[in-house]
Write a protein that holds these residues in place. Structure first.
Motif, mmCIF file in Angstrom:
data_model
loop_
_atom_site.group_PDB
_atom_site.id
_atom_site.type_symbol
_atom_site.label_atom_id
_atom_site.label_comp_id
_atom_site.label_asym_id
_atom_site.label_seq_id
_atom_site.Cartn_x
_atom_site.Cartn_y
_atom_site.Cartn_z
ATOM 1 N N GLY A 1 -0.437 21.965 -16.626
ATOM 2 C CA GLY A 1 -1.653 21.153 -17.342
ATOM 3 C C GLY A 1 -2.958 21.867 -16.672
ATOM 4 O O GLY A 1 -2.830 22.806 -16.066
ATOM 5 N N THR A 2 -3.957 21.355 -17.252
ATOM 6 C CA THR A 2 -5.196 21.791 -16.777
ATOM 7 C C THR A 2 -5.535 21.359 -15.315
ATOM 8 O O THR A 2 -4.968 20.229 -14.772
ATOM 9 N N THR A 3 -6.126 22.171 -14.447
ATOM 10 C CA THR A 3 -6.016 21.492 -12.646
ATOM 11 C C THR A 3 -6.582 20.212 -12.695
ATOM 12 O O THR A 3 -6.267 19.452 -11.844
ATOM 13 N N THR A 4 -7.681 19.919 -13.518
ATOM 14 C CA THR A 4 -8.376 18.630 -13.673
ATOM 15 C C THR A 4 -7.556 17.453 -13.781
ATOM 16 O O THR A 4 -7.509 16.508 -13.209
ATOM 17 N N GLU A 5 -6.939 17.784 -15.000
ATOM 18 C CA GLU A 5 -6.126 16.300 -15.408
ATOM 19 C C GLU A 5 -4.781 16.288 -14.719
ATOM 20 O O GLU A 5 -4.433 15.241 -13.924
ATOM 21 N N VAL A 6 -4.304 17.313 -14.018
ATOM 22 C CA VAL A 6 -3.162 17.412 -12.964
ATOM 23 C C VAL A 6 -3.763 16.698 -11.658
ATOM 24 O O VAL A 6 -3.120 15.543 -11.386
ATOM 25 N N TRP A 7 -4.779 16.913 -11.210
ATOM 26 C CA TRP A 7 -5.435 16.166 -9.991
ATOM 27 C C TRP A 7 -5.895 14.797 -10.045
ATOM 28 O O TRP A 7 -5.726 14.050 -9.426
ATOM 29 N N LYS A 8 -6.110 14.473 -11.128
ATOM 30 C CA LYS A 8 -6.634 13.208 -11.907
ATOM 31 C C LYS A 8 -5.138 12.255 -11.692
ATOM 32 O O LYS A 8 -5.429 11.278 -11.025
ATOM 33 N N ASN B 1 -12.559 10.261 -5.045
ATOM 34 C CA ASN B 1 -11.419 9.650 -4.748
ATOM 35 C C ASN B 1 -10.979 9.475 -3.161
ATOM 36 O O ASN B 1 -9.823 9.186 -2.661
ATOM 37 N N HIS B 2 -12.327 9.656 -2.470
ATOM 38 C CA HIS B 2 -12.273 9.315 -0.952
ATOM 39 C C HIS B 2 -11.128 10.197 -0.249
ATOM 40 O O HIS B 2 -10.593 9.848 0.830
ATOM 41 N N ALA B 3 -11.048 11.336 -0.629
ATOM 42 C CA ALA B 3 -9.973 12.356 0.039
ATOM 43 C C ALA B 3 -11.007 13.614 0.509
ATOM 44 O O ALA B 3 -11.861 13.880 -0.029
ATOM 45 N N LEU C 1 -2.605 13.061 -10.039
ATOM 46 C CA LEU C 1 -2.106 13.183 -8.536
ATOM 47 C C LEU C 1 -2.614 11.922 -7.512
ATOM 48 O O LEU C 1 -2.288 11.154 -6.662
ATOM 49 N N PHE C 2 -4.126 11.788 -7.834
ATOM 50 C CA PHE C 2 -4.872 10.732 -7.243
ATOM 51 C C PHE C 2 -4.424 9.471 -7.525
ATOM 52 O O PHE C 2 -4.603 8.553 -6.584
ATOM 53 N N GLN C 3 -4.027 9.154 -8.631
ATOM 54 C CA GLN C 3 -3.541 7.987 -9.179
ATOM 55 C C GLN C 3 -2.127 7.492 -8.588
ATOM 56 O O GLN C 3 -1.892 6.566 -8.286
ATOM 57 N N SER D 1 0.881 -1.221 -0.019
ATOM 58 C CA SER D 1 -0.148 0.078 0.131
ATOM 59 C C SER D 1 0.776 1.122 0.137
ATOM 60 O O SER D 1 1.876 1.273 0.589
ATOM 61 N N LYS D 2 0.380 2.431 -0.684
ATOM 62 C CA LYS D 2 0.986 3.813 -0.680
ATOM 63 C C LYS D 2 1.062 4.225 0.548
ATOM 64 O O LYS D 2 -0.095 4.252 1.418
ATOM 65 N N GLN D 3 1.772 5.216 1.052
ATOM 66 C CA GLN D 3 1.923 5.918 1.979
ATOM 67 C C GLN D 3 0.645 7.112 2.045
ATOM 68 O O GLN D 3 0.908 7.864 0.935
ATOM 69 N N LYS D 4 -0.049 7.373 2.785
ATOM 70 C CA LYS D 4 -1.047 8.253 2.780
ATOM 71 C C LYS D 4 -0.516 9.705 3.019
ATOM 72 O O LYS D 4 0.426 9.728 3.906
ATOM 73 N N VAL D 5 -0.994 10.589 2.158
ATOM 74 C CA VAL D 5 -0.467 11.650 2.286
ATOM 75 C C VAL D 5 -1.614 13.114 2.082
ATOM 76 O O VAL D 5 -2.588 12.654 1.959
ATOM 77 N N SER D 6 -1.087 14.333 2.614
ATOM 78 C CA SER D 6 -2.062 15.375 2.491
ATOM 79 C C SER D 6 -1.383 16.209 1.318
ATOM 80 O O SER D 6 -0.223 16.289 1.209
ATOM 81 N N ILE D 7 -2.091 17.147 0.665
ATOM 82 C CA ILE D 7 -1.576 17.935 -0.404
ATOM 83 C C ILE D 7 -2.029 19.344 -0.168
ATOM 84 O O ILE D 7 -3.193 19.568 0.117
ATOM 85 N N PHE D 8 -1.039 20.294 0.025
ATOM 86 C CA PHE D 8 -1.431 21.269 0.281
ATOM 87 C C PHE D 8 -1.109 22.236 -1.218
ATOM 88 O O PHE D 8 -0.063 21.904 -1.736
#
Length: 431
Positions: free
Chosen positions: A80-87, A122-124, A89-91, A2-9
């Motif tokens: 990039g576009t914010t939506t594509e970048v965040w997609k 994405n359950h965040a 990042l969640f992956q 499992s990946k380490q859980k993180v927060s993003i600012f």
């Protein structure tokens, strides 16, 4: 595994580590915090490749990254576009929490709602905070719950509320830096982001002259401006620290900071002002919109020294003195009868401190079409403004080197232009 859980600012209009509300809360998360900045192509694609504001953002991020390097962290830069970048990042990461400071412009509100929805998918958890203003959205309202549309009563209510809270709390993020994610992200070059250097630079702000601000602010030849506006626009300085300081030092300077929040509140409550007059009674004005006249205004060749000096200062430096901004804006709208939107768009292209709410608000004020506007019959006389505020011609000679060597004649007579403007406004449906 499992990946380490993180927060993003997510850095946006808050390019600093100190006294940053959302960052303060993010760093108290139980997860390590990845600091993020996105070069948003939905915004960048319309800008010239040497846009000085992008260069300032880049330099500010470099300074942040240097501080993070000292604690074995770094900033994650994406484009990039914010939506594509965040997609992506969640992956890539197990993102449990997302933190950012609120932005009140229409595009930003729509963007942030989309990212909050994506986070939920994405359950965040997504957390947003007030940071770039003292009072936001509908915190300063009339007794009946409606927003103020006149500055002075807004200011009085703002001051009353501020005094009940002063001094404002500052958020000591430096106590929690240990919770940044340990990383060594690649920091791209400006060229890799798709931009290049510009000789126009944002000047470091200075507060040494503010004690006399009320006495010197209208005289462009006196270099007494704080140069704060780009730093406020991009959040390299904390508004809380600034207001706490200004409240002790100079009431007139504080009132300018309140104007900034007044226009932000107007934009939030009445987003139509981006493209329409606040007062629809002015919609019938028949603007001349002469392209050759507009070009002469843009290049500083109108024959009116105060106007031309201001436009040349803007074109060469990205700055223009506040008194001069009023003169050049009034001239475009009243003397030339060119729609304020043309001037607003030109300022948006050139100003280092361009801020949508203030730019739209001030242009509509100058045109007489805004919520707290100068009356339509008020037409600044550029020659009188010159005599009052640059009597010795120091400012105009700095920016118009040919002034004493055959300077051009005025492109329109003031008395004629004033009468024409008043008649045109009246014919547009005004009484």
């Amino acid at each position: 595994m499992s990946k380490q859980k993180v927060s993003i600012f997510w850095f946006r209009r808050d390019l600093r580590l100190e006294d940053n509300v959302a960052l303060y809360h993010a760093l108290q998360s139980k997860y390590p915090v990845i600091p993020l900045f996105i070069f948003d192509t939905d915004i960048l694609d319309s800008l010239p490749k040497n846009d000085a504001r992008v260069g300032f953002i880049y330099e500010s991020l470099q300074k942040i990254n240097a501080k993070l390097k000292a604690i074995e962290s770094s900033i994650l830069i994406k484009k990039g576009t914010t939506t594509e970048v965040w997609k992506s990042l969640f992956q890539e990461y197990a993102v449990s929490e997302v933190f950012f400071n609120k932005d009140y412009e229409p595009y930003a509100i729509k963007r942030d709602l989309e990212i909050a929805a994506l986070a939920k998918t994405n359950h965040a958890q997504c957390f947003s905070f007030k940071d770039q203003v003292i009072f936001e959205e509908k915190e300063i309202i009339k007794a009946d719950g409606t927003p103020y549309t006149i500055y002075t009563p807004y200011k009085n209510k703002w001051l009353e509320k501020y005094k009940s809270l002063a001094p404002l709390q500052e958020y000591i993020t430096l106590n929690y830096l240990f919770n940044f994610y340990r990383s060594n992200f690649d920091f791209p070059t400006l060229e890799q982001i798709g931009f290049e250097e510009n000789n126009i630079k944002v000047i470091p702000y200075k507060l040494t002259e503010i004690a006399n601000y009320h006495e010197t602010r209208d005289f462009p030849a006196i270099d007494s401006t704080s140069y704060l506006s780009p730093h406020l626009r991009f959040g390299t300085v904390s508004i809380r620290k600034l207001v706490n300081w200004a409240a002790q030092e100079n009431a007139v300077f504080l009132s300018e900071l309140i104007w900034r929040e007044f226009f932000m509140q107007i934009l939030f409550c009445f987003p139509k002002v981006v493209n329409h007059n606040f007062k629809s009674a002015y919609d019938g004005i028949q603007w001349r919109n002469n392209e050759e006249d507009f070009k002469r205004w843009c290049t500083g060749n109108t024959g009116y020294p105060m106007v031309d000096a201001g436009m040349r200062q803007l074109n060469e430096t990205g700055y223009m003195h506040n008194r001069v901004r009023m003169v050049v804006a009034s001239f475009l709208c009243k003397h030339l009868l060119i729609n304020w939107q043309w001037g607003e768009a030109y300022f948006a292209e050139k100003l280092l401190d361009y801020d949508l709410s203030a730019n739209v608000g001030n242009w509509q004020w100058a045109a007489g079409t805004g919520c707290d506007a100068a009356p339509y019959f008020r037409v600044f006389n550029p020659d009188i403004q010159l005599k009052k505020f640059d009597e010795k011609g120091i400012y105009i000679r700095k920016w118009i080197p040919e002034f004493d060597l055959g300077y051009c004649e005025p492109m329109v007579d003031h008395a004629f232009a004033r009468d024409r403007a008043i008649a045109t406004y009246k014919a547009g449906g005004l009484n």
